[in-house]
Motif scaffolding. Sequence first.
Motif, mmCIF file in Angstrom:
data_model
loop_
_atom_site.group_PDB
_atom_site.id
_atom_site.type_symbol
_atom_site.label_atom_id
_atom_site.label_comp_id
_atom_site.label_asym_id
_atom_site.label_seq_id
_atom_site.Cartn_x
_atom_site.Cartn_y
_atom_site.Cartn_z
ATOM 1 N N THR A 13 52.971 68.243 -35.058
ATOM 2 C CA THR A 13 52.672 69.654 -35.334
ATOM 3 C C THR A 13 53.571 70.585 -34.514
ATOM 4 N N TYR A 14 54.175 70.057 -33.441
ATOM 5 C CA TYR A 14 55.084 70.867 -32.611
ATOM 6 C C TYR A 14 56.557 70.639 -32.990
ATOM 7 N N ALA A 15 56.804 69.825 -34.014
ATOM 8 C CA ALA A 15 58.175 69.426 -34.346
ATOM 9 C C ALA A 15 59.039 70.592 -34.813
ATOM 10 N N GLY A 16 58.409 71.700 -35.228
ATOM 11 C CA GLY A 16 59.192 72.834 -35.701
ATOM 12 C C GLY A 16 59.626 73.793 -34.601
ATOM 13 N N VAL A 17 59.260 73.490 -33.360
ATOM 14 C CA VAL A 17 59.661 74.357 -32.241
ATOM 15 C C VAL A 17 61.184 74.422 -32.171
ATOM 16 N N GLN A 18 61.718 75.640 -32.132
ATOM 17 C CA GLN A 18 63.164 75.816 -32.130
ATOM 18 C C GLN A 18 63.766 75.826 -30.729
ATOM 19 N N TYR A 19 62.935 76.141 -29.729
ATOM 20 C CA TYR A 19 63.424 76.203 -28.342
ATOM 21 C C TYR A 19 63.188 74.842 -27.698
ATOM 22 N N GLU A 20 64.277 74.073 -27.575
ATOM 23 C CA GLU A 20 64.176 72.681 -27.145
ATOM 24 C C GLU A 20 63.466 72.490 -25.803
ATOM 25 N N PRO A 21 63.715 73.330 -24.774
ATOM 26 C CA PRO A 21 63.004 73.131 -23.495
ATOM 27 C C PRO A 21 61.489 73.199 -23.640
ATOM 28 N N LEU A 22 60.983 74.034 -24.555
ATOM 29 C CA LEU A 22 59.539 74.100 -24.773
ATOM 30 C C LEU A 22 59.034 72.790 -25.359
ATOM 31 N N ARG A 23 59.724 72.289 -26.376
ATOM 32 C CA ARG A 23 59.290 71.036 -27.010
ATOM 33 C C ARG A 23 59.336 69.878 -26.010
ATOM 34 N N LEU A 24 60.395 69.823 -25.198
ATOM 35 C CA LEU A 24 60.530 68.732 -24.224
ATOM 36 C C LEU A 24 59.453 68.827 -23.142
ATOM 37 N N GLN A 25 59.125 70.064 -22.709
ATOM 38 C CA GLN A 25 58.094 70.223 -21.680
ATOM 39 C C GLN A 25 56.731 69.773 -22.200
ATOM 40 N N VAL A 26 56.439 70.105 -23.457
ATOM 41 C CA VAL A 26 55.169 69.661 -24.055
ATOM 42 C C VAL A 26 55.125 68.137 -24.114
ATOM 43 N N GLU A 27 56.221 67.522 -24.518
ATOM 44 C CA GLU A 27 56.255 66.050 -24.600
ATOM 45 C C GLU A 27 56.080 65.438 -23.221
ATOM 46 N N ARG A 28 56.682 66.054 -22.214
ATOM 47 C CA ARG A 28 56.538 65.540 -20.849
ATOM 48 C C ARG A 28 55.078 65.603 -20.403
ATOM 49 N N LEU A 29 54.407 66.708 -20.729
ATOM 50 C CA LEU A 29 52.994 66.836 -20.355
ATOM 51 C C LEU A 29 52.143 65.788 -21.061
ATOM 52 N N TRP A 30 52.515 65.467 -22.295
ATOM 53 C CA TRP A 30 51.785 64.401 -23.001
ATOM 54 C C TRP A 30 51.982 63.068 -22.299
ATOM 55 N N ASN A 31 53.204 62.816 -21.843
ATOM 56 C CA ASN A 31 53.449 61.561 -21.108
ATOM 57 C C ASN A 31 52.609 61.514 -19.840
ATOM 58 N N THR A 32 52.590 62.623 -19.106
ATOM 59 C CA THR A 32 51.857 62.675 -17.839
ATOM 60 C C THR A 32 50.366 62.461 -18.049
ATOM 61 N N THR A 33 49.829 62.939 -19.171
ATOM 62 C CA THR A 33 48.384 62.859 -19.394
ATOM 63 C C THR A 33 47.952 61.607 -20.159
ATOM 64 N N GLN A 34 48.893 60.725 -20.464
ATOM 65 C CA GLN A 34 48.545 59.540 -21.265
ATOM 66 C C GLN A 34 47.458 58.691 -20.599
#
Length: 209
Positions: free
Chosen positions: A128-149
């Motif tokens: 659902t976040y795949a359409g984010v155009q600002y790459e640092p935002l998308r990468l930060q969200v993915e990092r938070l998902w990794n941290t909370t796994q």
Amino acid sequence: MTDRLRAEILAGEFTPGQRLGQELLASRFNASRMPVRTALRQLEAEGLVTTVAHSGAWVSKLDRFEFEQVYKMREALEPLAIAESLLHLTAEQLDEIGAIAEQLHEATLPQVKIEEFLELDRKFHLLTYAGVQYEPLRLQVERLWNTTQHYRRALSYRLDQSRAQMTDHDHALILDAVRRRDQEAARALVRLHINRTRQTISESVEIFT
């Protein structure tokens, strides 16, 4: 190696607090120590690994302070991410999000299939976040998902049918907002979904002991 080690930690093959010896990892991945050290540094930056000088590396433990901070960051960033993403999602991505939501529903019946649920839940939200155009935002969200796994896995093992149905209902509402490309509704629903998860984990005191 970094991708493989990350995937194995996220899959629970290495558990929180488990030591990650360089020799063991080099042998496991048939590599020298240099790529092992590079992988550990990268995964430490992502919050999955904790290193102690002159001592070694471990899979990061569950920590209440970190948990509170990271989930508050998710509550702030992910509503923004989904609002930024919605208008840029393709028809194919919308179809895939819908298909994953159906699989997620099936993964909770007749009882929650933990690892399948975790994988599909991650795919659903990150797509659902795949359409984010600002790459640092998308990468930060993915990092938070990794941290909370690790926290999500610990919660999933305590997910009864009542909570599973509530989560399934949340996903259905988010999917509806995504399909309608309703930014405000999606933003509010994602914030509520993450907040509810934070509250539920926070009440599970035994997770942090």
